[in-house]
Design a protein around this motif. Structure first.
Motif, PDB file in Angstrom:
ATOM      1  N   ALA A  28       0.823  -1.208   0.000  1.00  0.00           N
ATOM      2  CA  ALA A  28       0.000   0.000   0.000  1.00  0.00           C
ATOM      3  C   ALA A  28       0.855   1.255   0.000  1.00  0.00           C
ATOM      4  O   ALA A  28       0.599   2.200  -0.762  1.00  0.00           O
ATOM      5  CB  ALA A  28      -0.924  -0.006   1.219  1.00  0.00           C
ATOM      6  N   ASP A  32       0.582   3.840  -2.999  1.00  0.00           N
ATOM      7  CA  ASP A  32      -0.213   5.038  -2.712  1.00  0.00           C
ATOM      8  C   ASP A  32       0.452   6.020  -1.751  1.00  0.00           C
ATOM      9  O   ASP A  32      -0.168   7.024  -1.388  1.00  0.00           O
ATOM     10  CB  ASP A  32      -1.577   4.623  -2.139  1.00  0.00           C
ATOM     11  CG  ASP A  32      -2.337   3.694  -3.074  1.00  0.00           C
ATOM     12  OD1 ASP A  32      -2.341   3.976  -4.289  1.00  0.00           O
ATOM     13  OD2 ASP A  32      -2.888   2.690  -2.608  1.00  0.00           O
ATOM     14  N   VAL A  36      -1.585   6.438   3.294  1.00  0.00           N
ATOM     15  CA  VAL A  36      -2.660   5.445   3.389  1.00  0.00           C
ATOM     16  C   VAL A  36      -3.082   5.322   4.859  1.00  0.00           C
ATOM     17  O   VAL A  36      -2.248   5.067   5.724  1.00  0.00           O
ATOM     18  CB  VAL A  36      -2.204   4.073   2.858  1.00  0.00           C
ATOM     19  CG1 VAL A  36      -3.320   3.050   2.994  1.00  0.00           C
ATOM     20  CG2 VAL A  36      -1.747   4.191   1.415  1.00  0.00           C
ATOM     21  N   PRO A  37      -4.380   5.498   5.166  1.00  0.00           N
ATOM     22  CA  PRO A  37      -4.828   5.448   6.571  1.00  0.00           C
ATOM     23  C   PRO A  37      -4.622   4.077   7.200  1.00  0.00           C
ATOM     24  O   PRO A  37      -4.671   3.046   6.519  1.00  0.00           O
ATOM     25  CB  PRO A  37      -6.319   5.793   6.476  1.00  0.00           C
ATOM     26  CG  PRO A  37      -6.490   6.477   5.165  1.00  0.00           C
ATOM     27  CD  PRO A  37      -5.479   5.850   4.249  1.00  0.00           C
ATOM     28  N   ARG A  39      -6.654   2.503   9.114  1.00  0.00           N
ATOM     29  CA  ARG A  39      -7.865   1.687   8.967  1.00  0.00           C
ATOM     30  C   ARG A  39      -7.930   1.025   7.591  1.00  0.00           C
ATOM     31  O   ARG A  39      -8.453  -0.080   7.451  1.00  0.00           O
ATOM     32  CB  ARG A  39      -9.104   2.540   9.220  1.00  0.00           C
ATOM     33  CG  ARG A  39      -9.341   2.841  10.697  1.00  0.00           C
ATOM     34  CD  ARG A  39     -10.620   3.610  10.933  1.00  0.00           C
ATOM     35  NE  ARG A  39     -10.878   3.754  12.353  1.00  0.00           N
ATOM     36  CZ  ARG A  39     -11.536   2.869  13.097  1.00  0.00           C
ATOM     37  NH1 ARG A  39     -12.024   1.774  12.524  1.00  0.00           N
ATOM     38  NH2 ARG A  39     -11.730   3.069  14.385  1.00  0.00           N
ATOM     39  N   GLU A  40      -7.404   1.692   6.575  1.00  0.00           N
ATOM     40  CA  GLU A  40      -7.374   1.089   5.248  1.00  0.00           C
ATOM     41  C   GLU A  40      -6.380  -0.067   5.216  1.00  0.00           C
ATOM     42  O   GLU A  40      -6.640  -1.096   4.565  1.00  0.00           O
ATOM     43  CB  GLU A  40      -7.000   2.142   4.200  1.00  0.00           C
ATOM     44  CG  GLU A  40      -6.874   1.631   2.782  1.00  0.00           C
ATOM     45  CD  GLU A  40      -8.157   1.030   2.223  1.00  0.00           C
ATOM     46  OE1 GLU A  40      -8.079   0.317   1.208  1.00  0.00           O
ATOM     47  OE2 GLU A  40      -9.244   1.256   2.809  1.00  0.00           O
ATOM     48  N   ILE A  41      -5.264   0.086   5.897  1.00  0.00           N
ATOM     49  CA  ILE A  41      -4.314  -1.027   6.015  1.00  0.00           C
ATOM     50  C   ILE A  41      -4.985  -2.213   6.684  1.00  0.00           C
ATOM     51  O   ILE A  41      -4.862  -3.364   6.233  1.00  0.00           O
ATOM     52  CB  ILE A  41      -3.067  -0.600   6.809  1.00  0.00           C
ATOM     53  CG1 ILE A  41      -2.313   0.529   6.115  1.00  0.00           C
ATOM     54  CG2 ILE A  41      -2.140  -1.798   7.042  1.00  0.00           C
ATOM     55  CD1 ILE A  41      -1.671   0.157   4.803  1.00  0.00           C
ATOM     56  N   ARG A  43      -8.174  -2.901   6.788  1.00  0.00           N
ATOM     57  CA  ARG A  43      -9.191  -3.472   5.899  1.00  0.00           C
ATOM     58  C   ARG A  43      -8.553  -4.383   4.860  1.00  0.00           C
ATOM     59  O   ARG A  43      -9.031  -5.496   4.617  1.00  0.00           O
ATOM     60  CB  ARG A  43      -9.974  -2.352   5.213  1.00  0.00           C
ATOM     61  CG  ARG A  43     -11.157  -2.836   4.362  1.00  0.00           C
ATOM     62  CD  ARG A  43     -11.734  -1.722   3.518  1.00  0.00           C
ATOM     63  NE  ARG A  43     -10.831  -1.311   2.457  1.00  0.00           N
ATOM     64  CZ  ARG A  43     -10.660  -1.972   1.323  1.00  0.00           C
ATOM     65  NH1 ARG A  43     -11.324  -3.105   1.090  1.00  0.00           N
ATOM     66  NH2 ARG A  43      -9.820  -1.537   0.400  1.00  0.00           N
ATOM     67  N   ARG A  44      -7.462  -3.913   4.238  1.00  0.00           N
ATOM     68  CA  ARG A  44      -6.809  -4.712   3.201  1.00  0.00           C
ATOM     69  C   ARG A  44      -6.171  -5.971   3.778  1.00  0.00           C
ATOM     70  O   ARG A  44      -6.070  -6.995   3.096  1.00  0.00           O
ATOM     71  CB  ARG A  44      -5.754  -3.880   2.480  1.00  0.00           C
ATOM     72  CG  ARG A  44      -6.310  -2.672   1.739  1.00  0.00           C
ATOM     73  CD  ARG A  44      -5.216  -1.968   0.937  1.00  0.00           C
ATOM     74  NE  ARG A  44      -5.639  -0.664   0.462  1.00  0.00           N
ATOM     75  CZ  ARG A  44      -4.893   0.126  -0.304  1.00  0.00           C
ATOM     76  NH1 ARG A  44      -3.674  -0.259  -0.687  1.00  0.00           N
ATOM     77  NH2 ARG A  44      -5.353   1.298  -0.694  1.00  0.00           N
ATOM     78  N   GLU A  46      -7.398  -7.570   6.235  1.00  0.00           N
ATOM     79  CA  GLU A  46      -8.497  -8.373   6.762  1.00  0.00           C
ATOM     80  C   GLU A  46      -8.340  -8.634   8.256  1.00  0.00           C
ATOM     81  O   GLU A  46      -8.518  -9.759   8.746  1.00  0.00           O
ATOM     82  CB  GLU A  46      -8.638  -9.690   5.984  1.00  0.00           C
ATOM     83  CG  GLU A  46      -8.934  -9.478   4.506  1.00  0.00           C
ATOM     84  CD  GLU A  46      -9.066 -10.779   3.734  1.00  0.00           C
ATOM     85  OE1 GLU A  46      -8.595 -11.825   4.240  1.00  0.00           O
ATOM     86  OE2 GLU A  46      -9.629 -10.755   2.641  1.00  0.00           O
ATOM     87  N   LYS A  59       1.249   4.903  13.203  1.00  0.00           N
ATOM     88  CA  LYS A  59       1.633   4.786  11.788  1.00  0.00           C
ATOM     89  C   LYS A  59       3.162   4.731  11.686  1.00  0.00           C
ATOM     90  O   LYS A  59       3.713   3.982  10.880  1.00  0.00           O
ATOM     91  CB  LYS A  59       1.092   5.989  11.016  1.00  0.00           C
ATOM     92  CG  LYS A  59       1.627   6.155   9.596  1.00  0.00           C
ATOM     93  CD  LYS A  59       1.018   5.180   8.616  1.00  0.00           C
ATOM     94  CE  LYS A  59      -0.375   5.599   8.214  1.00  0.00           C
ATOM     95  NZ  LYS A  59      -0.456   6.869   7.486  1.00  0.00           N
TER      96      LYS A  59
END
Length: 209
Positions: A28, A32, A36-37, A39-41, A43-44, A46, A59
């Protein structure tokens, strides 16, 4: 900065989560940027945000751990260059191998150029690595091969420019990095009558968003 749990103290499922988080973070951040937030990490990868923050409270901690191996490799590359009896060959090899390393994961370039106010070890390692490159450059200048107006900021320019390379495959990215490094080395070579470079620009470290 809070310490992350040691991998060897984690259960197998927790270790799997940790490695998956790190793999996702490297991908990520490389694609990007470091913005990259978290929370997005999560989510990806899982996993729940609580799991992510339990492993990596900030972070900053996640970025540093994600690129710890690359930082160690970068340090080793520079040490090898310093040990070369031919300083110009050592300098050229450092440029080539560092460009290859950064092309392999462009997120590492962003991490290397980032400001880590709480990560003393990372910051110290980066400063020591840059000082070692400066010493290698001094030797190459004394040998008459490196242009006298080279400054360490020029290496940072190379890394930033190299991070902009886009290729369809990792193999193409590696080829592009090698060609780019060769072009830069030609520009760094001391040549009779070469015009002086413009004044260097100050390149501030970037915050980790």
């Amino acid at each position: 900065m809070p310490e992350t749990p040691r991998p060897d103290t984690l259960r197998s499922d927790a270790r799997d989560n940790r490695e998956r988080i790190l793999a996702v973070a490297r991908t990520a951040f490389g694609a990007d940027g470091l913005g990259v937030p978290m929370r997005e990490i999560a989510r990806r990868a899982e996993v729940g945000p609580a799991t992510l923050y339990r492993r990596f409270p900030t972070k900053e901690a996640l970025v540093i751990e994600a690129f710890a191996e690359q930082m160690a490799m970068c340090t080793s590359i520079v040490e090898d260059g310093l040990s070369d009896p031919d300083p110009w060959h050592g300098f050229c090899t450092v440029i080539e191998r560092v460009c290859e390393l950064h092309a392999g994961n462009q997120g590492f370039t962003a991490a290397f150029m980032a400001a880590f106010p709480h990560a003393i070890d990372f910051t110290t390692t980066r400063e020591q690595t840059l000082r070692a490159v400066g010493e290698l450059a001094r030797r190459a200048k004394a040998a008459g091969h490196l242009r006298s107006d080279f400054v360490i900021g020029d290496l940072l320019l190379v890394l930033q420019a190299n991070s902009g390379v886009r290729a369809e495959t990792p193999a193409d990215a590696l080829l592009a990095a090698r060609r780019f490094a060769a072009l830069q080395i030609q520009g760094f070579r001391a040549l009779p009558g070469a015009p002086p470079l413009p004044p260097p620009a100050r390149l501030p470290l970037l915050p980790v968003g």
